[in-house]
Scaffold this active site. Structure first.
Site, mmCIF file in Angstrom:
data_model
loop_
_atom_site.group_PDB
_atom_site.id
_atom_site.type_symbol
_atom_site.label_atom_id
_atom_site.label_comp_id
_atom_site.label_asym_id
_atom_site.label_seq_id
_atom_site.Cartn_x
_atom_site.Cartn_y
_atom_site.Cartn_z
ATOM 1 N N GLU A 179 0.834 -1.215 0.000
ATOM 2 C CA GLU A 179 0.000 0.000 0.000
ATOM 3 C C GLU A 179 0.862 1.255 0.000
ATOM 4 O O GLU A 179 0.577 2.213 0.733
ATOM 5 C CB GLU A 179 -0.926 0.024 1.219
ATOM 6 C CG GLU A 179 -2.072 -0.940 1.140
ATOM 7 C CD GLU A 179 -3.158 -0.658 2.178
ATOM 8 O OE1 GLU A 179 -2.869 0.045 3.163
ATOM 9 O OE2 GLU A 179 -4.282 -1.134 1.991
ATOM 10 N N GLU A 255 -6.679 -7.307 -0.223
ATOM 11 C CA GLU A 255 -7.105 -7.468 1.174
ATOM 12 C C GLU A 255 -8.583 -7.116 1.242
ATOM 13 O O GLU A 255 -8.964 -5.988 0.939
ATOM 14 C CB GLU A 255 -6.366 -6.493 2.110
ATOM 15 C CG GLU A 255 -4.888 -6.735 2.246
ATOM 16 C CD GLU A 255 -4.230 -5.657 3.128
ATOM 17 O OE1 GLU A 255 -4.934 -5.006 3.921
ATOM 18 O OE2 GLU A 255 -3.014 -5.477 2.984
HETATM 19 C C1 GLA Z 1 -4.000 -2.168 5.238
HETATM 20 C C2 GLA Z 1 -2.657 -2.859 5.376
HETATM 21 C C3 GLA Z 1 -2.726 -4.086 6.249
HETATM 22 C C4 GLA Z 1 -3.510 -3.801 7.509
HETATM 23 C C5 GLA Z 1 -4.892 -3.310 7.145
HETATM 24 C C6 GLA Z 1 -5.769 -2.985 8.335
HETATM 25 O O1 GLA Z 1 -4.735 -2.713 4.259
HETATM 26 O O2 GLA Z 1 -2.129 -3.207 4.117
HETATM 27 O O3 GLA Z 1 -1.431 -4.476 6.563
HETATM 28 O O4 GLA Z 1 -2.830 -2.834 8.241
HETATM 29 O O5 GLA Z 1 -4.771 -2.119 6.424
HETATM 30 O O6 GLA Z 1 -5.900 -4.051 9.170
#
Ligand code: GLA
Length: 605
Positions: A179, A255
């Site tokens: 991210e 995710e």
């Molecule tokens: C983002 C991050 C994850 C985690 C989620 C929240 O998507 O990539 O590593 O921190 O947020 O749980």
């Protein structure tokens, strides 16, 4: 390959052995292809470091039984390189073994080697020693950072590149960074990490990036597929945004947040299982690939929780990473698990294996913390410094640090700390005068010192470095700058690093101890099972079980019991050590046969 897996290979099924041959996984015609045939990924995230090794296989079997065909994991740099150039892939840190076990259970693997992970993990997975060099800017194109991260990724490649699908292993995809689009827009940095992963040998699987839909332009690399991350209710909107950016696909949720995490002092988070099962259904019906974050959250054992910050606030995470996920913290399927299982079976047409029995949970009768050792009587040799030094300056990663000085003449006024990370107790002549809490944006404490030559102690806890947001490069811990009292600089410090690595070695006695003390008790277990150590009688601190750091407690809630895996208990006598900033003699602990994640929260304290 056979020699790698050794004797266990003889026990594997024919289908598993086939998977040990080299295969191809790639993007083609807007989708993923395994050996040239369309393949839809239905994955779920498990972090090996959040599950004791003895339970890896148990959790993987539960993943398979929910209908998943892959699991996704980060690699947390900090647990593998505890000091520069010193690597650890043993025991619970044996990530290659975790990945081999996934393959043996018939699961593919999506690997997220970072080097930045986020994940509510201490410092987003970065080792604390990166911060010793005050000029290094982590998670950037700073050559010093890139040199450290490249050395790490090359070492990781030695461990995991043989486990890629093109080499006969289960790793089908490798994520570049994590991210990054929510953090910056330096494509040179992303290219550098990609390049290092190539040099590390991760060329026998499919690289990709993952970002929030809006952040894809910042965080993706044009030559790589991009996955999108989002939570409940955002699937349709997310893909509508993504389709405009990458109309040709492939389409994958990197995710899908099926729950959320908890901060100290804030209510427990949970999500609507039915709504999420419907949304999962929608994603699968579109033919998209998905990874559910988390399939099983597990536990941020010891000091490994992270914290959030928007640059101003600070929200440390609790030890449990139950996440309200499909499989709960102790590996039990939740109603969400069964709803997801039904949806996956219906949409893929594949009947998963039966759901295995979940590990038994036991209660442990109440026992009393009778032995103790005062922190003040067990201090190590101090380091002398005119100004405060951070933990990292002293090669300390986690735990507590004590700053001690003497104030020559009586004075009253504000004690001001610039800057405190993260929580301090302030003592004058051994008496607690108050606390300063970064979480509450506190920086000062009014003090009245009435005697000459008074002893001032500032005992600081690292409650977890920020893992998300722009605070990352400044996450040194302790007192980072100067201290003033009534406007005057306070200098001449004795600094005591307190990493608390072996609290079992302290001289415990039955003499009552109050305040910042270590407490010790033993308790008998006839038949080990998982349990939840009830921390409701405790104040603020850390618990160790049979020498392992178990996790944190804080009476502000919402977590009031710590998950204890069966494999950490012995048949017969077990040892618990508690370090409590606010201890009292003779308190009781017990093992509960249920978790307590949702206790009432004390606000503003
Ligand atoms: C983002 C991050 C994850 C985690 C989620 C929240 O998507 O990539 O590593 O921190 O947020 O749980």
């Amino acid at each position: 390959m056979l020699s790698m897996v050794g004797a266990t290979a003889l026990l594997l099924s024919a289908s598993t052995l086939q998977a040990a041959e080299s295969h191809t996984f790639a993007v083609s015609q807007g989708g993923f292809q395994l050996d040239g045939k369309p393949f839809r990924i239905v994955s779920g995230e498990i972090h090996y470091a959040r599950v004791p090794r003895a339970y890896w296989r148990t959790r993987l079997r539960m993943a398979k039984a929910m209908g998943l065909n892959a699991i996704t994991t980060y690699v947390f740099w900090n647990i593998h390189e505890p000091s520069p150039g010193v690597y650890d892939f043993s025991g619970d840190a044996d990530v290659a073994e975790f990945i081999r076990e996934a393959q043996q259970e018939g699961l593919y693997v999506i690997l997220r080697p970072g080097p930045y992970a986020c994940a509510e993990w201490e410092f987003g997975g970065f080792p604390a020693w990166l911060l010793k060099d005050h000029s290094m800017v982590v998670r950037s194109s700073d050559p010093k950072f890139l040199a450290a991260s490249r050395a790490w990724l090359l070492r990781l490649g030695k461990e995991l590149a043989p486990l890629q699908i093109g080499n006969g292993g289960p790793i089908i995809m490798v994520q570049v960074e994590n991210e990054y689009g929510s953090y910056g827009s330096d494509h040179g940095y992303m290219e550098a990490i990609h390049h290092d992963l190539v040099d590390a040998g991760f060329t026998k699987a499919q690289f990709y990036t993952a970002d929030g839909p809006e952040q894809v332009p910042n965080g993706s690399l044009p030559e790589l597929p991009a996955a999108i991350n989002f939570g409940p209710g955002d699937a349709q909107k997310g893909f509508a945004t993504f389709r405009k950016l990458r109309p040709g696909g492939p389409f994958m949720v990197g995710e899908y947040w099926d729950g959320w995490f908890d901060h100290w002092g804030a209510p427990h988070a949970s999500t609507d299982a039915k709504q999420q099962a419907d949304e999962l259904d929608w994603v699968l019906k579109q033919g998209y690939s998905i990874s559910i974050y988390m399939f099983h959250g597990g536990t941020s054992f010891g000091w490994m929780n992270g914290a959030n910050s928007n640059g101003k606030n600070y929200e440390p995470d609790v030890t449990s990473y139950d996440y309200d996920a499909a499989l709960d913290e102790s590996g039990h399927p939740t109603p969400k698990y069964y709803l997801f299982r039904d949806v996956i079976a219906k949409d893929t047409g594949i009947t998963p294996p039966p759901v295995p029995a979940a590990p038994p949970v036991i209660a442990v009768p109440s026992f009393t913390l009778l032995q103790s050792a005062s922190l003040w009587q067990t201090l190590p040799a101090p380091v002398h410094s005119a100004d405060p030094l951070s933990m990292e300056d002293l090669d300390q990663a986690y735990g507590y640090i004590l700053y001690r000085t003497r104030i020559a003449a009586p004075v009253s006024g504000e004690l001001a700390l610039d800057t405190l990370h993260d929580y301090a107790q302030v003592y004058v002549n051994g008496k607690l005068a108050g606390t300063i809490d970064r979480r509450l944006d506190q920086k000062t404490l009014p003090l009245q010192i009435t005697s000459a030559d008074a002893q001032l102690d500032i005992l600081v806890e690292n409650t977890g470095r920020v893992n998300y947001g722009h605070a990352l490069p400044g996450e040194r811990t302790g007192i980072l700058g100067g201290v003033t009292l009534a406007g005057r600089p306070v200098t001449g410090w004795d600094i005591y690093p307190l990493p608390m690595r072996t609290p079992g070695k302290l001289p415990y006695t039955e003499k009552p101890c109050a305040g910042a003390c270590f407490y010790r008790a033993t308790f008998a277990v006839t038949k080990p099972g998982d349990t939840f150590l009830d921390t409701s009688a405790l104040g603020k601190g850390e618990v160790w079980l049979n020498g392992r750091p178990l996790g944190r407690f804080w009476d502000i809630g919402p977590q009031k019991a710590l998950y204890v895996p069966k494999s950490w208990l012995h048949e017969g006598l077990n040892e618990v050590i508690v370090f409590d900033l606010n201890g009292e003699p003779g308190r009781n602990l017990q093992g509960l046969d249920y978790s307590v994640l949702n206790a009432a929260v004390k606000k503003g304290s």
